[in-house]
Design an enzyme around this catalytic site. Structure first.
Site, PDB file in Angstrom:
ATOM      1  N   HIS A   1      -2.835   6.907   2.375  1.00 38.91           N
ATOM      2  CA  HIS A   1      -3.355   5.661   1.810  1.00 38.91           C
ATOM      3  C   HIS A   1      -4.745   5.417   2.361  1.00 38.91           C
ATOM      4  O   HIS A   1      -4.994   5.564   3.568  1.00 38.91           O
ATOM      5  CB  HIS A   1      -2.426   4.499   2.154  1.00 38.91           C
ATOM      6  CG  HIS A   1      -3.065   3.164   1.994  1.00 38.91           C
ATOM      7  ND1 HIS A   1      -3.695   2.780   0.836  1.00 38.91           N
ATOM      8  CD2 HIS A   1      -3.199   2.124   2.871  1.00 38.91           C
ATOM      9  CE1 HIS A   1      -4.187   1.557   0.995  1.00 38.91           C
ATOM     10  NE2 HIS A   1      -3.896   1.147   2.213  1.00 38.91           N
TER      11      HIS A   1
ATOM     12  N   CYS B   1       0.805  -1.225   0.000  1.00 41.11           N
ATOM     13  CA  CYS B   1       0.000   0.000   0.000  1.00 41.11           C
ATOM     14  C   CYS B   1       0.840   1.279   0.000  1.00 41.11           C
ATOM     15  O   CYS B   1       0.312   2.361  -0.249  1.00 41.11           O
ATOM     16  CB  CYS B   1      -0.948  -0.003   1.184  1.00 41.11           C
ATOM     17  SG  CYS B   1      -2.045  -1.446   1.221  1.00 41.11           S
TER      18      CYS B   1
ATOM     19  N   ASN C   1     -10.404   0.039  -0.256  1.00 42.82           N
ATOM     20  CA  ASN C   1      -8.948   0.034  -0.129  1.00 42.82           C
ATOM     21  C   ASN C   1      -8.369  -0.615  -1.387  1.00 42.82           C
ATOM     22  O   ASN C   1      -8.533  -1.813  -1.608  1.00 42.82           O
ATOM     23  CB  ASN C   1      -8.550  -0.748   1.123  1.00 42.82           C
ATOM     24  CG  ASN C   1      -7.041  -0.823   1.324  1.00 42.82           C
ATOM     25  OD1 ASN C   1      -6.260  -0.676   0.402  1.00 42.82           O
ATOM     26  ND2 ASN C   1      -6.635  -1.095   2.559  1.00 42.82           N
TER      27      ASN C   1
END
Length: 324
Positions: free
Chosen positions: A246, A122, A280
């Site tokens: 993120h 990520c 996500n």
């Protein structure tokens, strides 16, 4: 003594254009509640997600990367021939060979490109942005296309309510090129390898994370890393217009924003919340959020953006850049 010639590039770099792509299929919390023990309210309360995008079975990571990368080139007003290097940060390619980048470059039309994948999970986009900026400044590359792309539905157990509610698919891209004055700051990066077991591939098949452990780490460690990125760029928190962490979990994103405001960031700091409708998307989440925020008018050309990525490894990276 033999003297080896060194290349040199421009004094500074900038993001010339951005682009993104998401699959057509929208998956709501109510839809997920039909296949696992969860509910719309449960998901909203814990991770802040309302909906996410899932790719079709025959839609590949490479396909999504091509779409996002092509849009970024168009946004920058460039042709594929203007780019000589392609980096695809990702952690969900079905196999390590062949890499995504060479395939993506060829399909976009960037011929004979330097092409490589980068896996910092990520944190991948911020890592790749830092590498791209340094490649241009060193003279090794003229312009670099960075594309964060993930098909996380390939590596998520569809009935694992701890993880299946979070992850989604998509791609986001940025073109990095020369500038007369710095518009991308130094990357500040690192890792916490002692926590590697908090996010891993279970049975080499499905992604697994210790949610509470990752939450505690992210909400305590990432704000100071973001501050270091600001200091490395010679700025103060009050100079920052937009924060794009993120998009791991809305509660984490909000916690980072609150901590930075307590340390001096402005109250009108715009904080990305793309996770609410995108989920996500790992290495795609920061450029995806940036492009969506530009489309909605939440980010304007010239805004000072603070990006910080974090995830499996545990790896982290952040930098300042000026929005194109």
């Amino acid at each position: 003594m033999t003297t080896i010639r060194q290349t040199s590039g421009p004094p500074a770099t900038q993001i010339l254009g951005v682009g993104s792509y998401q699959p057509e299929r929208i998956v709501t919390n109510d839809e997920l509640s039909q296949i696992m023990d969860t509910s719309d309210q449960w998901i909203r309360d814990r991770v802040g997600i309302v909906e996410r995008r899932f790719a079709a079975k025959d839609e590949r990571l490479v396909d999504m990367a091509v779409e996002a990368g092509s849009k970024a080139l168009s946004d920058a007003g460039l042709e594929p021939s203007d780019v000589d290097t392609v980096i695809v940060p990702n952690c969900t390619m079905p196999s390590p060979i062949p890499n995504a980048a060479a395939q993506v470059a060829d399909r976009i039309g960037v011929k004979a490109a330097g092409a490589f994948d980068l896996n910092a999970a990520c944190a991948g986009f911020c890592y790749a942005l830092g590498v791209a900026s340094d490649l241009v400044k060193s003279g090794s590359s003229q312009r670099v296309l960075v594309i964060g792309a993930e098909k996380l539905t390939d590596v998520v157990d569809p009935v694992d309510r701890a993880n299946a509610i979070i992850f989604a698919d998509g791609a986001g891209a940025a073109v990095v090129g020369p500038a007369d004055e710095p518009r991308i700051g130094p990357v500040v990066w690192g890792s916490a390898g002692d926590l590697v077991d908090t996010i891993y591939m279970r049975e080499h098949k499905y992604i697994y994370q210790e949610g509470q452990s990752v939450f505690r780490w992210a909400t305590t460690k990432i704000a100071p890393i973001a501050q270091r990125a600001v200091e490395a760029a010679g700025l103060s928190l009050a100079d920052i217009d937009v924060l794009i962490p993120h998009q791991a979990n809305l509660r984490i994103v909000e916690a980072i924003g609150k901590k930075l405001k307590a340390k001096g960031a402005r109250e009108d700091l715009v904080v990305a919340d793309d996770i609410v409708h995108s989920g996500n998307t790992s290495s795609a989440s920061i450029p995806l959020a940036l492009d969506h925020m530009r489309q909605k008018g939440r980010v304007s050309s010239g805004d000072v953006v603070l990006a910080v990525g974090f995830g499996a490894g545990l790896s982290y990276a952040g930098q300042i850049f000026v929005a194109p």
